[in-house]
Design a protein around this motif. Structure first.
Motif, PDB file in Angstrom:
ATOM      1  N   TYR A  37     -65.929  43.357 -54.281  1.00 13.87           N
ATOM      2  CA  TYR A  37     -64.482  43.094 -54.260  1.00 13.87           C
ATOM      3  C   TYR A  37     -64.106  42.205 -53.074  1.00 13.87           C
ATOM      4  CZ  TYR A  37     -63.868  46.820 -57.735  1.00 13.87           C
ATOM      5  OH  TYR A  37     -63.922  47.595 -58.863  1.00 13.87           O
ATOM      6  N   ALA A  38     -64.723  42.465 -51.921  1.00 15.34           N
ATOM      7  CA  ALA A  38     -64.452  41.639 -50.737  1.00 15.34           C
ATOM      8  C   ALA A  38     -64.873  40.199 -50.988  1.00 15.34           C
ATOM      9  CB  ALA A  38     -65.172  42.208 -49.519  1.00 15.34           C
ATOM     10  N   ALA A  39     -66.031  40.006 -51.633  1.00 12.67           N
ATOM     11  CA  ALA A  39     -66.507  38.658 -51.951  1.00 12.67           C
ATOM     12  C   ALA A  39     -65.602  37.987 -52.981  1.00 12.67           C
ATOM     13  CB  ALA A  39     -67.941  38.718 -52.471  1.00 12.67           C
ATOM     14  N   THR A  40     -65.095  38.776 -53.927  1.00 12.64           N
ATOM     15  CA  THR A  40     -64.198  38.249 -54.966  1.00 12.64           C
ATOM     16  C   THR A  40     -62.925  37.702 -54.335  1.00 12.64           C
ATOM     17  OG1 THR A  40     -65.075  39.806 -56.610  1.00 12.64           O
ATOM     18  CG2 THR A  40     -62.898  38.864 -57.052  1.00 12.64           C
ATOM     19  N   ILE A  41     -62.313  38.490 -53.470  1.00 11.72           N
ATOM     20  CA  ILE A  41     -61.075  38.051 -52.813  1.00 11.72           C
ATOM     21  C   ILE A  41     -61.348  36.867 -51.883  1.00 11.72           C
ATOM     22  CG2 ILE A  41     -59.222  38.744 -51.245  1.00 11.72           C
ATOM     23  CD1 ILE A  41     -59.065  40.009 -54.100  1.00 11.72           C
ATOM     24  N   ALA A  42     -62.484  36.903 -51.179  1.00 15.38           N
ATOM     25  CA  ALA A  42     -62.832  35.823 -50.250  1.00 15.38           C
ATOM     26  C   ALA A  42     -63.082  34.502 -50.979  1.00 15.38           C
ATOM     27  CB  ALA A  42     -64.065  36.209 -49.433  1.00 15.38           C
ATOM     28  N   ALA A  43     -63.456  34.576 -52.259  1.00 17.62           N
ATOM     29  CA  ALA A  43     -63.755  33.359 -53.029  1.00 17.62           C
ATOM     30  C   ALA A  43     -62.502  32.621 -53.479  1.00 17.62           C
ATOM     31  CB  ALA A  43     -64.600  33.722 -54.251  1.00 17.62           C
ATOM     32  N   LEU A  44     -61.349  33.268 -53.405  1.00 15.91           N
ATOM     33  CA  LEU A  44     -60.105  32.625 -53.843  1.00 15.91           C
ATOM     34  C   LEU A  44     -59.784  31.452 -52.909  1.00 15.91           C
ATOM     35  CD1 LEU A  44     -57.918  35.781 -54.577  1.00 15.91           C
ATOM     36  CD2 LEU A  44     -59.076  34.318 -56.250  1.00 15.91           C
ATOM     37  N   PRO A  45     -59.668  30.233 -53.453  1.00 15.25           N
ATOM     38  CA  PRO A  45     -59.436  29.084 -52.581  1.00 15.25           C
ATOM     39  C   PRO A  45     -57.995  28.938 -52.101  1.00 15.25           C
ATOM     40  CG  PRO A  45     -59.816  28.371 -54.838  1.00 15.25           C
ATOM     41  CD  PRO A  45     -59.950  29.853 -54.825  1.00 15.25           C
ATOM     42  N   LYS A  46     -57.078  29.635 -52.745  1.00 15.77           N
ATOM     43  CA  LYS A  46     -55.677  29.571 -52.324  1.00 15.77           C
ATOM     44  C   LYS A  46     -55.259  30.918 -51.736  1.00 15.77           C
ATOM     45  CE  LYS A  46     -52.686  27.917 -55.282  1.00 15.77           C
ATOM     46  NZ  LYS A  46     -51.999  27.623 -56.564  1.00 15.77           N
ATOM     47  N   GLU A  47     -54.362  30.854 -50.803  1.00 17.63           N
ATOM     48  CA  GLU A  47     -53.832  32.083 -50.191  1.00 17.63           C
ATOM     49  C   GLU A  47     -52.908  32.815 -51.159  1.00 17.63           C
ATOM     50  OE1 GLU A  47     -53.598  35.062 -47.666  1.00 17.63           O
ATOM     51  OE2 GLU A  47     -54.861  33.300 -47.286  1.00 17.63           O
TER      52      GLU A  47
END
Length: 195
Positions: A37-47
């Protein structure tokens, strides 16, 4: 593709699993899930995203984390048992909406600038995966992001593997541009942008 399983898994499959265990994949307690889940959120290129769509939100653990980056988030699942838990978990969040929906037979009418397909694509048959891809592309805004995250080990019941799901999206190069790929020991993450 699993030759023994040519149909998508039906809602009854998930209702049976959630009926036996309200958190059958240990979304709330597993270190693997927390790291993924942490990697999933970190992969989002936009804030921040205006309108996001989560296919297969289950009991809402990832939904709760994802909504922090969305003005509006629609999370759907085929299991009412799972979604009831998600609704309870996110009841204090005004930007999250829920619906019982079986993709690709059903799909929301609106357009999204983020679509998340996490741990759900391998439940589809090959035919339903192709139909789902069409729906996703039709409802993903130009410049919008598609994030795929799937377990990559063998699962006897599943019609497809995580790698088959991800690899099939790489065939859509006229409509999707690959932005990021990440492979871990037990899962794979790929981020695309609608062209």
């Amino acid at each position: 593709m699993n030759p023994l399983q040519s149909n998508s898994l039906p809602p009854s499959y998930f209702d049976k699993i959630y009926g036996q265990d309200p958190d059958p994949w240990k979304f709330e307690t597993s270190e693997y899930e927390a790291n993924k889940y942490a990697a999933t959120i970190a992969a989002l290129p936009k804030e921040r995203y205006q309108s996001a769509f989560e296919i297969g939100g289950s009991i809402g653990v990832l939904t709760e984390k994802l909504q922090k980056h969305c003005d509006s988030l629609l999370s759907v699942d085929v299991s009412k048992l799972a979604q009831d838990k998600a609704i309870e978990r996110c009841r204090h969040l005004s930007n999250v909406k829920f619906d019982i929906m079986r993709v690709p037979e059903q799909y929301p009418d609106e357009m999204f600038d983020l679509t998340l397909v996490s741990e759900v694509g391998y439940y589809w048959s090959w035919e339903d995966l192709k139909k789902s891809q069409h729906c996703i592309l039709e409802h993903l805004e130009p410049g919008g992001h598609l994030l795929l995250v799937h377990w990559t080990l063998y699962a006897r019941d599943y019609p497809l593997s995580g790698d088959e799901v991800h690899d099939s999206f790489f065939e859509l190069t006229s409509k999707l541009r690959h932005l990021k790929g990440q492979r871990e020991e037990e899962y794979r993450l790929d981020l695309f942008e609608r062209v």
